[in-house]
Design a protein around this motif. Structure first.
Motif, short mmCIF file in Angstrom:
data_model
loop_
_atom_site.label_atom_id
_atom_site.label_comp_id
_atom_site.label_asym_id
_atom_site.label_seq_id
_atom_site.Cartn_x
_atom_site.Cartn_y
_atom_site.Cartn_z
N ARG A 22 0.64 -1.32 -0.20
CA ARG A 22 -0.36 -0.35 -0.07
C ARG A 22 0.40 1.03 0.09
N SER A 23 2.09 1.17 0.82
CA SER A 23 3.16 2.80 1.10
C SER A 23 3.60 2.93 -0.42
N LEU A 24 3.80 1.49 -0.71
CA LEU A 24 4.53 1.59 -2.15
C LEU A 24 3.77 2.27 -3.06
N ILE A 25 2.36 1.87 -3.21
CA ILE A 25 1.43 2.55 -4.21
C ILE A 25 1.35 3.96 -4.42
N LEU A 26 1.06 3.94 -2.99
CA LEU A 26 0.88 5.62 -2.36
C LEU A 26 2.33 6.29 -3.05
N LEU A 27 3.05 5.56 -3.02
CA LEU A 27 4.67 6.56 -3.61
C LEU A 27 4.97 6.83 -4.21
N LEU A 28 3.86 5.61 -5.44
CA LEU A 28 4.97 5.81 -6.78
C LEU A 28 3.16 6.32 -7.77
N THR A 29 2.29 6.47 -7.07
CA THR A 29 1.17 7.42 -7.42
C THR A 29 1.81 8.78 -7.40
N ALA A 30 1.71 9.18 -5.78
CA ALA A 30 2.34 10.67 -6.16
C ALA A 30 3.34 10.76 -7.08
N GLY A 31 4.19 9.87 -6.77
CA GLY A 31 5.03 10.42 -8.42
C GLY A 31 4.88 10.68 -9.43
N ALA A 32 3.97 9.54 -9.64
CA ALA A 32 3.59 9.60 -11.51
C ALA A 32 2.48 11.09 -11.76
N LEU A 33 2.13 11.26 -10.52
CA LEU A 33 1.43 12.56 -10.72
C LEU A 33 1.90 14.22 -10.92
N PHE A 34 2.74 13.66 -10.38
CA PHE A 34 4.50 15.05 -10.11
C PHE A 34 5.01 14.65 -11.29
N PHE A 35 5.25 14.23 -11.69
CA PHE A 35 5.95 13.85 -13.30
C PHE A 35 4.96 14.49 -14.02
N ALA A 36 3.56 13.91 -13.97
CA ALA A 36 2.91 14.50 -14.95
C ALA A 36 2.27 16.59 -14.73
N LEU A 37 2.34 16.33 -13.62
CA LEU A 37 2.70 17.60 -13.29
C LEU A 37 3.80 18.93 -14.22
N PHE A 38 4.58 18.10 -14.11
CA PHE A 38 5.95 18.58 -14.97
C PHE A 38 6.11 18.55 -15.70
N VAL A 39 5.55 17.21 -16.60
CA VAL A 39 5.16 17.55 -17.85
C VAL A 39 4.72 18.67 -18.60
N GLY A 40 3.65 18.50 -17.94
CA GLY A 40 2.74 19.78 -18.08
C GLY A 40 2.41 21.00 -18.02
N LEU A 41 3.26 21.43 -16.94
CA LEU A 41 3.90 22.64 -16.68
C LEU A 41 5.08 22.78 -18.25
N GLY A 42 5.61 21.81 -18.54
CA GLY A 42 7.10 22.25 -19.25
C GLY A 42 6.54 22.69 -20.59
N ILE A 43 5.25 22.08 -21.08
CA ILE A 43 4.62 21.69 -22.28
C ILE A 43 3.66 23.22 -22.54
N TRP A 44 3.32 23.56 -21.54
CA TRP A 44 1.97 24.69 -21.37
C TRP A 44 3.23 26.17 -21.60
N GLN A 45 4.79 26.13 -20.53
CA GLN A 45 6.08 26.95 -21.36
C GLN A 45 5.58 27.20 -23.15
N LEU A 46 6.24 25.42 -23.67
CA LEU A 46 6.13 25.91 -24.56
C LEU A 46 5.46 26.54 -25.51
N GLU A 47 4.81 26.03 -25.32
CA GLU A 47 3.04 27.03 -26.00
C GLU A 47 2.89 28.45 -25.95
N ARG A 48 3.54 28.56 -24.73
CA ARG A 48 3.17 29.65 -24.24
C ARG A 48 4.60 30.81 -25.45
N ARG A 49 5.96 30.00 -25.06
CA ARG A 49 6.57 30.54 -26.04
C ARG A 49 6.38 30.87 -27.57
N VAL A 50 5.61 29.54 -27.59
CA VAL A 50 5.07 30.42 -29.25
C VAL A 50 4.05 31.29 -29.58
N TRP A 51 4.18 31.41 -28.33
CA TRP A 51 2.48 33.20 -28.41
C TRP A 51 3.51 33.71 -28.51
#
Length: 261
Positions: A22-51
């Motif tokens: 259970r602890s391992l699943i929670l830890l990896l889930t939190a990591g996956a969420l942060f990974f997705a968040l950081f990738v999303g923010l990076g993509i957003w900044q690339l879109e802002r750069r084009v704009w």
């Protein structure tokens, strides 16, 4: 003799104990969420750069284009900073030189004031014109008579949107005639300018010799564009998160195999 376990011994023992599923699943889930968040923010900044790059190209095109008639009352409701600021425009009419206003300014020529003057156009409306910069010792028009324009004339410059309220650290104080931003409506009210008033002002081009004040044509067009740096930062955070998740999985596998490779 019985040895007493120290806190360091307990910490080492706990570090060698596999996590619960259970602890391992929670830890990896939190990591996956942060990974997705950081990738999303990076993509957003690339879109802002084009704009931002498109905006810069659009503004440069407006500045370099031949001057067009300044927007009249029928166009005012549709004006926006994104679509219209820095358009190269022109108007014909006359200055109301007795109603000029001085707005605090810091320029490449030093500290002083922008000279904001109402301009009555031959099309029936009034527009504020930033005639340019004067140092503090030349606020008196009598000291800069060579730069005064009487009678009808044509003004060419860049359309700028009104700057209501004041500057970042200072608010305009109309009652004391202290101005820190080019607030078109407030200045017109303080100077009793009547009739249709454009919701923008015109940053006038230099209208005289370099040693004649006011000095126009000092518009600074600059856009902060660090979006690529921000994007790399967010993508870097995503990679670090992914590396941490990989370490957790590998370490957990090692512990569950009893330390075997």
């Amino acid at each position: 003799m019985t040895e007493t376990a120290t806190p360091d011994d307990e910490a080492r023992a706990e570090a060698q104990t596999p996590r619960s599923l259970r602890s391992l699943i929670l830890l990896l889930t939190a990591g996956a969420l942060f990974f997705a968040l950081f990738v999303g923010l990076g993509i957003w900044q690339l879109e802002r750069r084009v704009w931002k790059l498109n905006l810069i190209a659009s503004v440069n095109a407006r500045v370099d284009a031949p001057p067009i008639p300044a927007p009249g009352p029928s166009d005012w409701p549709r004006l926006t900073a994104g679509n219209d600021e820095y358009r190269h425009v022109k108007v014909h009419g006359r200055f109301l030189n007795d109603r000029e206003t001085f707005v605090k300014a810091v320029t490449d020529l030093g500290g002083g004031y922008w000279v904001m003057t109402p301009f009555v156009t031959d099309r029936g409306f009034t527009v504020m014109v930033d005639r340019g910069f004067v140092p503090p010792d030349l606020r008196d028009p009598a000291k800069r008579a060579r730069g005064e324009i009487a009678g009808e004339t044509t003004v060419t410059g860049l359309l700028r949107m009104s700057e209501p309220g004041g500057a970042f650290l200072h608010s305009n104080v109309p009652a004391d005639d202290r101005w820190y931003s080019r607030d078109v409506a407030a200045i017109a009210k303080a100077r009793a300018v009547i009739g249709p008033l454009a919701p923008y002002f015109i940053d006038a081009e230099r209208m005289a010799a370099p040693d004649v004040y006011p000095v126009g044509g000092l518009t600074v067009i600059s856009f902060h564009n660090s979006h690529l740096v921000y994007a790399f930062t967010w993508f870097g955070m995503a990679l670090l998160t992914l590396a941490a998740m990989t370490y957790v999985v590998v370490d957990e596998r090692r512990l569950r195999q009893g330390g075997k490779a």
